[in-house]
Enzyme design. Structure first.
Site, PDB file in Angstrom:
ATOM      1  N   SER A 163      25.385 -20.944 -55.475  1.00 25.39           N
ATOM      2  CA  SER A 163      25.498 -22.054 -54.517  1.00 25.39           C
ATOM      3  C   SER A 163      26.443 -23.127 -55.042  1.00 25.39           C
ATOM      4  O   SER A 163      26.174 -23.761 -56.067  1.00 25.39           O
ATOM      5  CB  SER A 163      24.115 -22.663 -54.258  1.00 25.39           C
ATOM      6  OG  SER A 163      24.271 -23.934 -53.656  1.00 25.39           O
ATOM      7  N   ASP A 315      29.694 -18.138 -45.336  1.00 22.36           N
ATOM      8  CA  ASP A 315      29.569 -18.738 -43.993  1.00 22.36           C
ATOM      9  C   ASP A 315      30.140 -17.848 -42.892  1.00 22.36           C
ATOM     10  O   ASP A 315      30.015 -18.174 -41.707  1.00 22.36           O
ATOM     11  CB  ASP A 315      30.288 -20.089 -43.957  1.00 22.36           C
ATOM     12  CG  ASP A 315      29.542 -21.135 -44.774  1.00 22.36           C
ATOM     13  OD1 ASP A 315      28.331 -20.942 -45.011  1.00 22.36           O
ATOM     14  OD2 ASP A 315      30.162 -22.136 -45.171  1.00 22.36           O
ATOM     15  N   LYS A 342      20.416 -20.927 -44.583  1.00 25.90           N
ATOM     16  CA  LYS A 342      21.519 -21.753 -44.070  1.00 25.90           C
ATOM     17  C   LYS A 342      20.995 -22.646 -42.945  1.00 25.90           C
ATOM     18  O   LYS A 342      19.802 -22.859 -42.830  1.00 25.90           O
ATOM     19  CB  LYS A 342      22.652 -20.837 -43.595  1.00 25.90           C
ATOM     20  CG  LYS A 342      23.303 -20.071 -44.734  1.00 25.90           C
ATOM     21  CD  LYS A 342      24.017 -21.018 -45.663  1.00 25.90           C
ATOM     22  CE  LYS A 342      24.546 -20.318 -46.885  1.00 25.90           C
ATOM     23  NZ  LYS A 342      25.084 -21.255 -47.860  1.00 25.90           N
ATOM     24  N   ARG A 346      20.160 -17.133 -40.711  1.00 25.47           N
ATOM     25  CA  ARG A 346      21.303 -16.498 -40.023  1.00 25.47           C
ATOM     26  C   ARG A 346      21.155 -14.988 -39.918  1.00 25.47           C
ATOM     27  O   ARG A 346      21.621 -14.398 -38.950  1.00 25.47           O
ATOM     28  CB  ARG A 346      22.610 -16.829 -40.751  1.00 25.47           C
ATOM     29  CG  ARG A 346      23.064 -18.229 -40.470  1.00 25.47           C
ATOM     30  CD  ARG A 346      24.499 -18.495 -40.886  1.00 25.47           C
ATOM     31  NE  ARG A 346      24.833 -19.853 -40.483  1.00 25.47           N
ATOM     32  CZ  ARG A 346      25.627 -20.678 -41.152  1.00 25.47           C
ATOM     33  NH1 ARG A 346      26.228 -20.278 -42.253  1.00 25.47           N
ATOM     34  NH2 ARG A 346      25.860 -21.891 -40.696  1.00 25.47           N
TER      35      ARG A 346
HETATM   36  C1  S3P Z   1      29.175 -25.469 -49.156  1.00 25.61           C
HETATM   37  C2  S3P Z   1      28.594 -24.444 -49.848  1.00 25.61           C
HETATM   38  C3  S3P Z   1      27.907 -23.324 -49.195  1.00 25.61           C
HETATM   39  C4  S3P Z   1      28.276 -23.203 -47.717  1.00 25.61           C
HETATM   40  C5  S3P Z   1      28.264 -24.531 -47.024  1.00 25.61           C
HETATM   41  C6  S3P Z   1      29.219 -25.505 -47.685  1.00 25.61           C
HETATM   42  C7  S3P Z   1      29.803 -26.559 -49.925  1.00 25.61           C
HETATM   43  O1  S3P Z   1      26.522 -23.525 -49.276  1.00 25.61           O
HETATM   44  O2  S3P Z   1      27.400 -22.311 -47.074  1.00 25.61           O
HETATM   45  O3  S3P Z   1      28.634 -24.377 -45.664  1.00 25.61           O
HETATM   46  O4  S3P Z   1      30.562 -27.353 -49.326  1.00 25.61           O
HETATM   47  O5  S3P Z   1      29.572 -26.630 -51.134  1.00 25.61           O
HETATM   48  P1  S3P Z   1      25.675 -23.038 -50.553  1.00 25.61           P
HETATM   49  O6  S3P Z   1      26.123 -23.802 -51.720  1.00 25.61           O
HETATM   50  O7  S3P Z   1      24.242 -23.340 -50.224  1.00 25.61           O
HETATM   51  O8  S3P Z   1      25.944 -21.562 -50.655  1.00 25.61           O
END
Ligand code: S3P
Length: 432
Positions: A163, A315, A342, A346
């Site tokens: 993440s 995403d 999410k 999803r």
């Molecule tokens: C993001 C990280 C992702 C992504 C989100 C934006 C970011 O989430 O799904 O839309 O800007 O760091 P995760 O870190 O939970 O995977």
């Protein structure tokens, strides 16, 4: 919102908005830097505006001039306590990044969000932060979070959940923490925070070793403000790319798109599926990779994708599942556990809504199987989105082939792509 089928293809130039991840960081990092930053092409969507309002509430002066945002940074340790709670709407990125940043400030804050955000897991950020002695309270690992600002201690943290939000929250916490914090990412995720911190002259060292990444950051070093030109969002482009691929007689051009190698899994997957996609004018701006993208209608084949690519396109699975529904052979996408946490579950909504559209598909554990067919018989044309913008946009695109589909709660699209409907209609979509 009702999205209808089309007959003449999707054609032209789509104006894709600024990248959402980079836009959040283009507010957060300048706000805690020394000096003034001018930000061009920032995404003005609900999620990003929640981040902006949070920093305004913490005393950051922001002006707008010729469509540029001018942010007067306050330095690492001079944010002020906001008057009330900070409301972050639907934005998971704001919540995880701010939790990290605020845990090393000198005042207490409370973060709240909408119904969907209040159901998303926050222990994934508060647990690793607690290793730095952060004091974060919640009743069940969900928002509202009460963050007691304090001096944190530097330490070594191993991240098992892939993440970028967790990694970035920790990096922001360590900026205002004395000594060296060491973060090991066991699976590499989007690296916009590291890139921007490097350019703002943080003491940060990033090394890759096989599929892991080691980030060392020495705190209490003031950041130096820089100007940022936010590139356009590949995740938002994905809906136009797939619209053009699956509809005959289509040609779409998208300009100035961020194709950072930690984000470009969709392009790799679609190439495997035989998509006619050209990346043109490859260049670098603010240390981010940028290109223009030309897409032609294509006869797609299915493909199998392993879990190792999931973090590079997390995403994009809703819209990739739509593309796979019009391929000539089945597809298997493996290792999609993170999709369950999410803006909605999803994985559940992809299956539920594809089945409504007549697509034969299933999940086994966290793998997604799609068995496309030449003709679909719609079982129900009411799409359930649970206020998830990417599910809503993916099924607007599905409808261009098999519509009309009624997309419930489609106002969520404003969280990332306020002009989505008018842009798709400009190129031949029929959304009312
Ligand atoms: C993001 C990280 C992702 C992504 C989100 C934006 C970011 O989430 O799904 O839309 O800007 O760091 P995760 O870190 O939970 O995977």
């Amino acid at each position: 919102m009702l999205s209808n089928s089309i007959t003449n293809g999707i054609n032209g130039y789509a104006n894709i908005p600024g990248d959402k991840s980079i836009s959040h960081r283009s507010i957060i990092i300048p706000s805690i830097s020394n000096g003034v930053s001018e930000i061009s092409n920032i995404l003005k969507s609900e999620d990003v505006l929640h981040t902006l309002n949070a920093f305004k509430a913490m005393g950051v002066k922001v002006e707008e001039n010729n469509n540029k945002l001018i942010i007067f940074g306050k330095g690492l340790n001079s944010l002020k306590k906001p008057e009330g709670k900070i409301y972050l709407g639907n934005s998971g990125t704001s919540a995880r990044l701010l939790t990290g940043l605020l845990s090393s400030q000198k005042f207490d804050t409370v973060l709240t969000g909408d119904k969907s955000l209040s159901n998303r897991p926050m222990a994934r950020i508060s647990d690793p932060l607690s290793k730095m002695n952060a004091r974060i309270n919640s009743s069940n690992g969900r928002l509202p979070l009460t963050i007691e600002g304090s001096e944190l201690k530097c330490t070594k943290i191993d991240l098992d959940i892939p993440s970028a939000q967790i990694k970035s929250g920790l990096l922001l916490a360590s900026l205002n923490t004395k000594g060296e914090t060491i973060i090991t990412e066991n699976k590499i995720t989007r690296d916009h925070t590291e890139i921007m911190l490097q350019s703002f002259e943080a003491k940060i060292d990033v090394r890759k070793n096989n599929n892991k990444k080691l980030i060392k950051i020495i705190g209490k070093k003031e950041l130096v403000s820089k100007n940022i030109d936010v590139p356009n969002d590949l995740s938002s482009s994905a809906f136009f790319i797939v619209s053009a691929l699956i509809n005959n007689n289509s040609k779409v051009v998208l300009k100035n798109i961020n194709n950072n190698p930690t984000r470009n899994g969709l392009l790799i997957a679609l190439e495997k599926m035989g998509a006619k996609i050209k990346l043109l004018n490859k260049r670098i701006s603010n240390n981010e990779n940028i290109c223009d993208i030309e897409v032609l209608s294509s006869n797609l084949n299915g493909c199998e994708l392993g879990p190792e690519i999931a973090d590079l396109m997390i995403d994009e699975y809703p819209i990739l599942a739509v593309a796979a529904s019009f391929a000539s052979t089945p597809s298997i996408f493996r290792g999609l556990k993170e999709l369950r946490v999410k803006e909605s579950d999803r994985l559940k909504l992809i299956i539920l809504n594809l089945q409504k559209c007549g697509v034969n598909c299933k999940t086994e554990n966290d793998d997604l199987f799609i068995y496309p067919s030449k003709n679909y018989e719609i079982n129900s044309n009411i799409i359930q989105t649970d206020f998830d913008h990417r599910i809503a946009m993916a099924f607007c695109v599905m409808a261009t082939k098999i519509g009309p589909l009624k997309i419930n709660d489609s106002e969520s699209i404003n969280t990332s792509f306020p002009n989505f409907k008018s842009e798709l209609n400009k190129l031949g979509g029929r959304i009312i």
